[in-house]
Design an enzyme around this catalytic site. Structure first.
Site, PDB file in Angstrom:
ATOM      1  N   LYS A  34       0.753  -1.180  -0.115  1.00  0.00           N
ATOM      2  CA  LYS A  34       0.012   0.097  -0.116  1.00  0.00           C
ATOM      3  C   LYS A  34       0.853   1.320  -0.083  1.00  0.00           C
ATOM      4  CE  LYS A  34      -2.523   1.976   3.660  1.00  0.00           C
ATOM      5  NZ  LYS A  34      -2.567   3.212   3.529  1.00  0.00           N
ATOM      6  N   ASP A  61      -3.203   4.357  -2.145  1.00  0.00           N
ATOM      7  CA  ASP A  61      -4.338   4.764  -1.475  1.00  0.00           C
ATOM      8  C   ASP A  61      -4.317   6.399  -1.427  1.00  0.00           C
ATOM      9  OD1 ASP A  61      -6.099   5.201   0.507  1.00  0.00           O
ATOM     10  OD2 ASP A  61      -4.824   4.475   2.144  1.00  0.00           O
ATOM     11  N   LYS A  63      -7.295   8.707  -1.766  1.00  0.00           N
ATOM     12  CA  LYS A  63      -8.449   9.185  -1.110  1.00  0.00           C
ATOM     13  C   LYS A  63      -8.835  10.208  -1.903  1.00  0.00           C
ATOM     14  CE  LYS A  63      -7.595   7.250   3.567  1.00  0.00           C
ATOM     15  NZ  LYS A  63      -6.444   6.654   3.256  1.00  0.00           N
ATOM     16  N   ASP A  66     -13.002  15.355  -5.206  1.00  0.00           N
ATOM     17  CA  ASP A  66     -13.063  16.740  -6.023  1.00  0.00           C
ATOM     18  C   ASP A  66     -14.077  16.765  -6.799  1.00  0.00           C
ATOM     19  OD1 ASP A  66     -12.231  19.063  -7.193  1.00  0.00           O
ATOM     20  OD2 ASP A  66     -10.180  18.499  -6.950  1.00  0.00           O
ATOM     21  N   THR A 125     -11.736   7.160  10.383  1.00  0.00           N
ATOM     22  CA  THR A 125     -11.783   6.683  11.763  1.00  0.00           C
ATOM     23  C   THR A 125     -11.332   7.580  12.463  1.00  0.00           C
ATOM     24  OG1 THR A 125      -9.449   5.560  11.190  1.00  0.00           O
ATOM     25  CG2 THR A 125     -11.546   4.157  11.204  1.00  0.00           C
ATOM     26  N   ARG A 217       2.958  -0.646  10.572  1.00  0.00           N
ATOM     27  CA  ARG A 217       4.031  -0.621  11.757  1.00  0.00           C
ATOM     28  C   ARG A 217       4.501  -1.864  12.067  1.00  0.00           C
ATOM     29  NH1 ARG A 217       1.690   4.642  14.305  1.00  0.00           N
ATOM     30  NH2 ARG A 217      -0.056   3.546  13.412  1.00  0.00           N
TER      31      ARG A 217
END
Ligand code: C5P
Length: 243
Positions: A34, A61, A63, A66, A125, A217
């Protein structure tokens, strides 16, 4: 049910660090990598090429959010990269999502590859009930808003959503069996939670019905990223229960 190999979030600042991770993660089965805004805005298409050159499937990714015309053209450019998954905000509305999907398909067709799966971002989130009600003036509860966006995304032909594993059950109630739930916020047993608040284990994500987990991570900052990835991959794909 369709399950993908884990998606490893390559959230590092430099090309050297990203490439070092790519080189380490060239194992069988190869994870999906990703690439997010930080790496892409910093390095551009070269980092996608470096990943693809090594045989990785790429989740880009970015996102998008517009006006429909701009999203259409931007998605065409993304489609031409020949990546495998990408994201768009459902909050931009059905017209914007339809334009994004069309752009993605056009771009992929131009270079002769299959179009990427387009996933919707529902509510981030980082948005809680208070922000939803007081700043966005949305009367729905957070989970109702997530369900609404998931339904809208499915109706206009998107492949799925990025969501918390805790939201899968509610989303499955209002969407079809093939609609994908891709879930970040994953932590193996004993791993640090970092800044994630409500985490689930790879095994729990599988039990909850996740189609793909996004893990950063716990793999990228591990002393042995390959071993960490393989353990998570086996746990998620049920090849060996996590001890
Ligand atoms: O390092 P960690 O496993 O927490 O990384 C999770 C990845 O998933 C990051 O790239 C993060 O931006 C992304 N993500 C998330 N929560 C969301 C959406 C995306 O953690 N709701």
């Amino acid at each position: 049910m369709k399950r993908f190999v884990p998606m490893v979030a390559i959230d590092v600042a430099t090309k050297q660090e990203a490439i070092a991770l790519f080189d380490k993660l060239m194992v069988d089965p190869q994870p999906i990598v990703k690439i997010g805004m930080e790496l892409y805005y910093g390095l551009g298409q070269v980092i996608v090429c470096e990943a693809k050159k090594r045989g990785f499937k790429v989740f880009l990714d970015l996102k998008l959010y517009d006006i429909p015309n701009t999203v259409h053209r931007a998605m065409a450019a993304i489609g031409r990269l020949g990546i495998d998954f990408t994201t768009i905000h459902a909050a931009g509305g059905s017209e914007m999502m339809i334009a994004g999907l069309a752009g993605l398909e056009e771009g992929a067709k131009e270079v002769g590859v299959a179009p990427a799966k387009l996933l919707a971002i529902t509510q981030l989130t980082s948005i809680d009930e208070q922000i939803l009600h007081e700043q966005q003036h949305v009367d729905l509860s957070l989970i109702e808003s997530v369900q609404n966006y998931a339904q809208l995304a499915e109706r206009v032909g998107l492949a799925g959503v990025v969501c918390s594993a805790h939201e899968i059950k509610a989303i499955r109630k209002v969407t079809g069996d093939d609609f994908l739930c891709v879930t970040p916020g994953i932590r193996p047993v004993h791993a640090l939670k970092d800044d994630q608040k409500r985490v689930v284990t790879p095994v729990q994500a599988r039990i909850d019905g996740s189609n793909a987990i996004v893990v950063g991570r716990p793999i990228t900052q591990s002393v042995d990223p390959v071993a960490a990835y393989q353990k998570i991959q086996k746990a998620f794909l049920n090849e060996e229960e996590e001890k």
